[in-house]
Write a protein that holds these residues in place. Structure first.
Motif, mmCIF file in Angstrom:
data_model
loop_
_atom_site.group_PDB
_atom_site.id
_atom_site.type_symbol
_atom_site.label_atom_id
_atom_site.label_comp_id
_atom_site.label_asym_id
_atom_site.label_seq_id
_atom_site.Cartn_x
_atom_site.Cartn_y
_atom_site.Cartn_z
ATOM 1 N N HIS A 94 0.923 -1.134 -0.172
ATOM 2 C CA HIS A 94 -0.163 0.349 0.347
ATOM 3 C C HIS A 94 1.065 1.396 0.018
ATOM 4 C CE1 HIS A 94 -3.830 -1.570 1.435
ATOM 5 N NE2 HIS A 94 -3.070 -2.657 0.699
ATOM 6 N N ALA A 95 1.007 2.275 -0.357
ATOM 7 C CA ALA A 95 0.882 3.756 -0.444
ATOM 8 C C ALA A 95 0.330 4.630 -0.363
ATOM 9 C CB ALA A 95 1.984 3.451 -1.630
ATOM 10 N N THR A 96 0.489 5.937 -0.011
ATOM 11 C CA THR A 96 -0.553 6.597 0.072
ATOM 12 C C THR A 96 -0.175 7.589 -0.962
ATOM 13 O OG1 THR A 96 -0.684 7.220 2.007
ATOM 14 C CG2 THR A 96 -1.288 9.441 0.792
ATOM 15 N N ILE A 97 -0.859 7.799 -2.454
ATOM 16 C CA ILE A 97 -0.684 8.663 -3.832
ATOM 17 C C ILE A 97 -1.340 10.255 -3.458
ATOM 18 C CG2 ILE A 97 -2.593 8.028 -4.844
ATOM 19 C CD1 ILE A 97 -1.315 8.689 -7.085
ATOM 20 N N VAL A 98 -0.300 11.127 -3.757
ATOM 21 C CA VAL A 98 -0.656 12.361 -3.921
ATOM 22 C C VAL A 98 -0.610 13.254 -5.349
ATOM 23 C CG1 VAL A 98 0.406 15.048 -2.653
ATOM 24 C CG2 VAL A 98 0.178 12.911 -1.334
ATOM 25 N N LYS A 99 -1.471 13.650 -5.304
ATOM 26 C CA LYS A 99 -1.751 14.468 -6.266
ATOM 27 C C LYS A 99 -1.890 15.815 -6.922
ATOM 28 C CE LYS A 99 -5.915 12.154 -7.723
ATOM 29 N NZ LYS A 99 -6.617 13.801 -7.903
ATOM 30 N N LYS A 100 -1.609 16.487 -8.165
ATOM 31 C CA LYS A 100 -2.090 18.062 -8.056
ATOM 32 C C LYS A 100 -2.764 17.966 -9.206
ATOM 33 C CE LYS A 100 0.070 22.278 -7.976
ATOM 34 N NZ LYS A 100 0.871 23.261 -8.275
ATOM 35 N N GLY A 101 -3.953 18.927 -9.551
ATOM 36 C CA GLY A 101 -4.046 18.845 -11.387
ATOM 37 C C GLY A 101 -4.959 17.407 -12.347
ATOM 38 N N ILE A 102 -5.162 16.304 -11.447
ATOM 39 C CA ILE A 102 -5.360 15.735 -12.094
ATOM 40 C C ILE A 102 -6.023 14.644 -11.494
ATOM 41 C CG2 ILE A 102 -3.146 14.181 -11.619
ATOM 42 C CD1 ILE A 102 -2.425 12.674 -14.140
ATOM 43 N N ALA A 103 -7.222 13.669 -12.463
ATOM 44 C CA ALA A 103 -7.788 13.075 -11.745
ATOM 45 C C ALA A 103 -7.420 11.302 -11.171
ATOM 46 C CB ALA A 103 -8.773 12.694 -12.699
ATOM 47 N N THR A 104 -8.275 11.025 -10.912
ATOM 48 C CA THR A 104 -7.656 9.782 -9.509
ATOM 49 C C THR A 104 -7.262 8.727 -11.397
ATOM 50 O OG1 THR A 104 -8.863 10.206 -8.134
ATOM 51 C CG2 THR A 104 -7.731 7.856 -8.404
ATOM 52 N N LEU A 105 -7.564 8.411 -11.700
ATOM 53 C CA LEU A 105 -7.697 7.285 -12.725
ATOM 54 C C LEU A 105 -6.457 7.594 -14.279
ATOM 55 C CD1 LEU A 105 -11.468 6.616 -13.900
ATOM 56 C CD2 LEU A 105 -9.670 5.446 -12.209
#
Length: 453
Positions: free
Chosen positions: A88-99
């Protein structure tokens, strides 16, 4: 394809009107299209969200009530079992949809995207964090991984993979840019009322697609009008799309069933018409077998059906509120049980739906669920700070609840294009403005979704 894009760019430069886009808003007119009509909402002060991704922060709350933070520092102390199969990991994203973010990660890691499993979907125009699980990847490849505006942290071994719904909820930290100055006393009173009495758990505009019409497609699927459903999706115009897009959809109407011609029309903007081209591929494989096309794209077909279910839920809840009736804590899930038909029957009757045919036999992947869904949601851990640009709010909602529904009880919301001229554009660090936030939740008071099947 590149020549097409170049011609289109030139067209937009010469005729900017063709590229003008008016996105779905949260006005009373738009909300009514998705079954939400509550007196008084239109008189709320105007507010604008998501001017920048930094204006909308979403941090997932795990089932253990731990917060997946967006900072690069660990969200919590990691203790894992190297004998466990899943990472498992935490994904951090900016300005982009999950899929899209998961597809980017999969490409970078050289694995199929279905080897990455998430618990929910997060906003695109935002900074978000959430837990995901990986299969068939070494832990070392994930630690510290960065891909564009995406990075991973909190990598750990776990016994089981993630699954849809495997979260408590989300903590939101949001800037609402207001047209008028916020009157703090009045705002505090309205906020306190929502904290103590809760707010109706309406499905928000995101559930209904960028044209606010996904439920119309779903209704046709439920009624067995499969060609009508596909025509609604492929050819229906919308004021929320660029005029150029509407022009293409009118040509699709004029050339209906000429799948080769329609394919060339969509190829003018393949990145925009991704889902349309998926349906066209199956329609060209089996011309005029509309059931085949819907089955081949079962993920999208189910989304449209679920959108109609959401519309029926919204209409049912709206009717209760407008009659002045006391709201129950939960509704049963949409279905053909006696309990569900007692709740949703009046709206289904007004919609002309045969209540004995709520199962789409041609689409076995569409399953009626059992259990309950909360009707009233209580925002938790609410904090706010009034600024010259508007107000920063931080609050926690359980899974399935929409931040925009909550904010629509406080503001006449706007987002996307066109940006109102009254929006003040100064950028703020929301975490600094709102002050210290908890890393773990204590007791909560929301009714969780109870599901039997």
């Amino acid at each position: 394809m590149q020549n097409n894009q170049g011609s289109i760019n030139k067209l937009f430069e010469e005729h900017p009107y063709f590229a003008t886009k008016f996105e779905p808003q949260f006005s009373s007119e738009d909300l009514e299209k998705i079954g939400v009509s509550v007196p008084g909402m239109e008189s709320l002060p105007n507010g604008y969200i998501k001017l920048y991704p930094e204006d909308f922060i979403v941090e997932e709350v795990t089932p253990q009530k731990k917060i997946c933070t967006i900072e690069e520092t660990p969200s919590w102390e990691i203790s894992d079992n190297p004998q466990a199969r899943f990472i498992h990991a935490t994904i951090v994203k900016k300005g982009i949809a999950t899929l899209e973010a998961l597809m980017e990660l999969a490409r970078n890691l050289g694995i199929y995207h279905n080897r990455i499993i998430r618990g929910g979907l997060k906003d695109a125009v935002a900074i978000t964090s959430q837990r995901v699980s990986f299969e068939g990847v070494e832990k070392e490849k994930l630690e510290g991984l960065r891909v564009g505006t995406i990075f991973l942290k909190d990598v750990s071994y776990e016994r089981y993979p993630m699954h849809i719904g495997n979260l408590y909820g989300n903590r939101f930290t949001i800037m609402v840019r207001s047209q008028e100055s916020i009157e703090e006393k009045d705002f505090t009173e309205r906020l306190k009322k929502l904290e103590t009495e809760g707010f109706p758990n309406f499905y928000s505009t995101q559930r209904f697609g960028r044209r606010l019409g996904a439920h119309v497609i779903g209704k046709k699927i439920l009624q067995g009008d499969f060609e009508g459903a596909l025509k609604e999706f492929l050819a229906n115009t919308s004021p929320y799309e660029m005029p150029y897009i509407s022009m293409i959809r009118v040509q699709v109407q004029d050339n209906w069933r000429d799948w080769a011609k329609i394919y060339t029309l969509y190829q003018k903007l393949p990145m925009y018409f991704v889902h349309e081209l998926r349906f066209l591929k199956s329609l060209r494989e089996e011309p005029n077998d509309f059931v085949y096309s819907l089955r081949r794209n079962s993920d999208l077909t189910k989304l449209y059906y679920d959108a109609y279910v959401s519309y029926v839920f919204n209409k049912t809840l709206t009717n209760l509120i407008n009659k002045g009736e006391r709201l129950p804590k939960v509704f049963p899930f949409f279905g053909d049980s006696k309990e569900a038909l007692e709740v949703y029957g009046p709206v289904l009757k007004s919609e002309g739906i045969d209540q004995t045919k709520l199962r789409v036999t041609e689409m076995p992947f569409i399953q009626l669920r059992r259990g309950t869904v909360p009707v009233v949601i209580f925002p938790e851990k609410v904090k706010y700070k009034v600024l010259t640009e508007g107000v920063v709010l931080s609050f926690v909602l359980p899974k399935g609840a929409y931040a925009t529904t909550f904010l629509s009880m406080l503001f006449n919301l706007r987002e996307g294009d066109p940006i109102p001229i009254w929006v003040k554009e100064d950028q703020r660090n929301l975490k600094e403005e709102i002050g210290e936030l908890e890393k773990e939740l204590s007791e909560t008071k929301n009714q969780d979704v109870a599901e039997d099947a």
